[in-house]
Design a protein around this motif. Structure first.
Motif, PDB file in Angstrom:
ATOM      1  N   HIS A 197      -1.292   7.612  -5.744  1.00 37.41           N
ATOM      2  CA  HIS A 197      -2.122   8.760  -5.360  1.00 37.41           C
ATOM      3  C   HIS A 197      -1.331  10.064  -5.481  1.00 37.41           C
ATOM      4  CE1 HIS A 197      -5.256  11.061  -3.468  1.00 37.41           C
ATOM      5  NE2 HIS A 197      -4.398  11.517  -2.576  1.00 37.41           N
ATOM      6  N   LEU A 198      -0.062  10.017  -5.126  1.00 39.78           N
ATOM      7  CA  LEU A 198       0.776  11.205  -5.277  1.00 39.78           C
ATOM      8  C   LEU A 198       0.953  11.565  -6.751  1.00 39.78           C
ATOM      9  CD1 LEU A 198       3.524  10.623  -2.555  1.00 39.78           C
ATOM     10  CD2 LEU A 198       1.560  12.165  -2.451  1.00 39.78           C
TER      11      LEU A 198
ATOM     12  N   ARG B 147      -2.192  13.392  -7.616  1.00 39.32           N
ATOM     13  CA  ARG B 147      -2.167  14.751  -7.083  1.00 39.32           C
ATOM     14  C   ARG B 147      -1.200  15.631  -7.877  1.00 39.32           C
ATOM     15  NH1 ARG B 147      -6.501  16.400  -4.237  1.00 39.32           N
ATOM     16  NH2 ARG B 147      -7.072  14.905  -2.628  1.00 39.32           N
TER      17      ARG B 147
ATOM     18  N   ASN C 202       0.007   2.032  -3.794  1.00 44.59           N
ATOM     19  CA  ASN C 202      -1.231   2.818  -3.750  1.00 44.59           C
ATOM     20  C   ASN C 202      -0.983   4.271  -3.367  1.00 44.59           C
ATOM     21  OD1 ASN C 202      -2.495  -0.111  -2.240  1.00 44.59           O
ATOM     22  ND2 ASN C 202      -2.747   0.409  -4.384  1.00 44.59           N
ATOM     23  N   PHE C 203      -0.169   4.479  -2.328  1.00 46.25           N
ATOM     24  CA  PHE C 203       0.112   5.853  -1.904  1.00 46.25           C
ATOM     25  C   PHE C 203       0.911   6.602  -2.962  1.00 46.25           C
ATOM     26  CE2 PHE C 203      -0.130   5.023   2.990  1.00 46.25           C
ATOM     27  CZ  PHE C 203      -1.493   4.792   2.860  1.00 46.25           C
ATOM     28  N   VAL C 204       1.900   5.914  -3.543  1.00 45.59           N
ATOM     29  CA  VAL C 204       2.719   6.553  -4.583  1.00 45.59           C
ATOM     30  C   VAL C 204       1.858   6.934  -5.784  1.00 45.59           C
ATOM     31  CG1 VAL C 204       4.599   6.192  -6.228  1.00 45.59           C
ATOM     32  CG2 VAL C 204       4.857   5.436  -3.853  1.00 45.59           C
TER      33      VAL C 204
ATOM     34  N   ILE D 164      -1.127  17.157   2.447  1.00 44.15           N
ATOM     35  CA  ILE D 164      -0.232  16.080   2.005  1.00 44.15           C
ATOM     36  C   ILE D 164       1.202  16.587   1.948  1.00 44.15           C
ATOM     37  CG2 ILE D 164       0.398  14.614   0.045  1.00 44.15           C
ATOM     38  CD1 ILE D 164      -2.627  14.444  -0.582  1.00 44.15           C
TER      39      ILE D 164
ATOM     40  N   THR E 284       2.573  16.980   5.463  1.00 42.56           N
ATOM     41  CA  THR E 284       2.760  15.674   6.103  1.00 42.56           C
ATOM     42  C   THR E 284       3.969  14.954   5.543  1.00 42.56           C
ATOM     43  OG1 THR E 284       0.384  15.460   6.534  1.00 42.56           O
ATOM     44  CG2 THR E 284       1.688  13.431   6.555  1.00 42.56           C
ATOM     45  N   MET E 285       4.115  14.963   4.220  1.00 37.83           N
ATOM     46  CA  MET E 285       5.243  14.277   3.586  1.00 37.83           C
ATOM     47  C   MET E 285       6.565  14.921   3.981  1.00 37.83           C
ATOM     48  SD  MET E 285       4.086  11.694   1.887  1.00 37.83           S
ATOM     49  CE  MET E 285       5.484  11.295   0.862  1.00 37.83           C
TER      50      MET E 285
ATOM     51  N   VAL F 149       0.836  -1.204   0.000  1.00 35.82           N
ATOM     52  CA  VAL F 149       0.000   0.000   0.000  1.00 35.82           C
ATOM     53  C   VAL F 149       0.873   1.258   0.000  1.00 35.82           C
ATOM     54  CG1 VAL F 149      -1.626   1.356   1.380  1.00 35.82           C
ATOM     55  CG2 VAL F 149      -2.026  -1.088   1.030  1.00 35.82           C
ATOM     56  N   PHE F 150       1.911   1.265   0.824  1.00 35.69           N
ATOM     57  CA  PHE F 150       2.826   2.407   0.835  1.00 35.69           C
ATOM     58  C   PHE F 150       3.560   2.539  -0.494  1.00 35.69           C
ATOM     59  CE2 PHE F 150       2.092   2.664   5.320  1.00 35.69           C
ATOM     60  CZ  PHE F 150       2.542   3.918   5.725  1.00 35.69           C
TER      61      PHE F 150
END
Length: 249
Positions: free
Chosen positions: A170-171, A174, A166-168, A235, A238-239, A162-163
């Protein structure tokens, strides 16, 4: 060995295709979405049904995690092996008097994207040695990377995925929103994305980090924040906080 694949989505399609390419016979592909099943059937020449579930030795359930338990109850045969493809659920989520297992392919699947199946890691968990050998044999015909994994370890494999995926992604989405807002073609950034991914084949991700946060360039960070709002700003903050914490800045 009579095999039925249950599902009509991305994972079901690619499992059926991988089996087909390696000449592993699939008796039926079964699911609720008749239109999608028909497309898969016509492409791969596999019989399908959204009404009648064939009698099989092995059922591979390729549905969303929320549906695995209810779908597993459709299988009433006792002398068979049932495997789900979830990265997170235990094999005990399967509700039936049959033998239970997991058959987890570590990959992101989209029907429109071709995949090199031999590179996809498969993680196997079963109740007995015989079923483990059976699933290893099937998976090894598809992939060069087949491993046994407990449910506890598989949960962390899925979390890591997921990290890393999926997260990548999503970035990426964005980032494209920002480039689109300024009429900057997103394909300008593809060489950068390619290099970022290729770099971690040779350098540990932590050592490969670049950018204003790891340089502790406060002025650039503040100027960037002025260009953002809402979720993108949160985001960004946070990042950068996470990066600076990792490098103790």
């Amino acid at each position: 060995m009579q095999i039925v694949i249950i599902g009509s989505g991305n994972v079901a399609y690619h499992m059926a295709k991988a089996f087909s390419l390696k000449k592993i016979p699939v008796l039926q592909i079964f699911g609720r979405n008749g239109e999608e099943l028909k497309k898969i059937s016509e492409e791969l020449d596999i019989p399908y049904s959204n009404e009648y579930l064939e009698n099989a030795d092995l059922y591979i359930i390729c549905v969303s995690d929320n549906s695995v338990e209810s779908v597993s109850q459709l299988i009433t045969k006792k002398d068979c092996l049932v495997a789900h493809t979830s990265g997170f659920l235990p094999k005990e989520i399967l509700k039936g008097a049959y033998r239970k297992s997991s058959f987890y392919p570590l990959q992101t699947f989209s029907k429109s994207k071709e995949l090199d199946y031999k590179k996809i890691p498969f993680f196997i968990e079963t109740e007995n040695v015989g079923d483990k050998q059976l699933l290893f044999e099937i998976a090894s015909k598809i992939s060069e990377n087949v491993m046994e994994s407990s449910h506890e370890k598989r949960k962390y494999i899925h979390l890591t995925a997921v990290f890393a995926c999926n997260f990548v992604n999503h970035l990426f989405a964005r980032a494209k929103e920002i480039s689109d807002s300024q009429n900057i073609p997103f394909n300008y950034f593809l060489p950068l994305i390619d290099e970022t991914v290729q770099k971690i084949y040779e350098i540990e991700p932590k050592a490969a980090q670049t950018g204003p946060a790891v340089r502790n360039d406060v002025r650039v960070l503040e100027l960037h924040e002025q260009l953002l709002k809402d979720e993108s700003l949160e985001i960004y903050k946070t990042m950068n906080h996470s990066i600076q914490k990792m490098y103790e800045l």
